[in-house]
Design a protein around this motif. Structure first.
Motif, PDB file in Angstrom:
ATOM      1  N   LEU A 157      38.671  45.613  48.049  1.00 38.86           N
ATOM      2  CA  LEU A 157      39.154  44.239  48.016  1.00 38.86           C
ATOM      3  C   LEU A 157      40.632  44.274  47.659  1.00 38.86           C
ATOM      4  CD1 LEU A 157      38.697  41.143  48.000  1.00 38.86           C
ATOM      5  CD2 LEU A 157      38.187  41.367  45.560  1.00 38.86           C
ATOM      6  N   ARG A 191      43.251  42.370  46.263  1.00 38.46           N
ATOM      7  CA  ARG A 191      43.382  41.151  45.462  1.00 38.46           C
ATOM      8  C   ARG A 191      44.671  40.398  45.758  1.00 38.46           C
ATOM      9  NH1 ARG A 191      41.054  42.776  39.522  1.00 38.46           N
ATOM     10  NH2 ARG A 191      38.983  43.381  40.244  1.00 38.46           N
ATOM     11  N   LEU A 238      44.260  38.668  48.976  1.00 41.24           N
ATOM     12  CA  LEU A 238      43.320  37.563  48.754  1.00 41.24           C
ATOM     13  C   LEU A 238      44.057  36.358  48.179  1.00 41.24           C
ATOM     14  CD1 LEU A 238      40.363  36.529  48.662  1.00 41.24           C
ATOM     15  CD2 LEU A 238      40.266  37.452  46.345  1.00 41.24           C
ATOM     16  N   LEU A 288      39.069  42.212  52.682  1.00 38.37           N
ATOM     17  CA  LEU A 288      37.889  42.982  52.289  1.00 38.37           C
ATOM     18  C   LEU A 288      37.605  43.966  53.411  1.00 38.37           C
ATOM     19  CD1 LEU A 288      35.576  43.189  50.167  1.00 38.37           C
ATOM     20  CD2 LEU A 288      34.272  41.649  51.632  1.00 38.37           C
TER      21      LEU A 288
END
Length: 60
Positions: free
Chosen positions: A45, A47, A50, A34
């Motif tokens: 963000l 992804r 993540l 982020l």
């Protein structure tokens, strides 16, 4: 002092602090999961990163 409005949205003065705390939690080992871009006006963000940093199903 209330940080949210009546709809549960974060009030403007607290947004940067809110995001910085989330960045501290998500950006493990300096990986930019982020981040703020465009002079801090846009939140990005990643992804895929993540998912790599926090794979599903690994919790006990």
């Amino acid at each position: 002092m209330e940080t949210c409005d009546e709809r549960g949205r974060i009030r403007r003065p607290y947004i940067r602090t809110f995001l910085q705390r989330r960045m501290t939690l998500l950006n493990i080992d300096g990986y930019p999961v982020l981040q703020l871009i465009e002079s801090g006006r846009t939140v990005q963000l990643d992804r895929e990163l993540l998912r790599q940093q926090f794979p599903e199903g690994d919790a006990p």
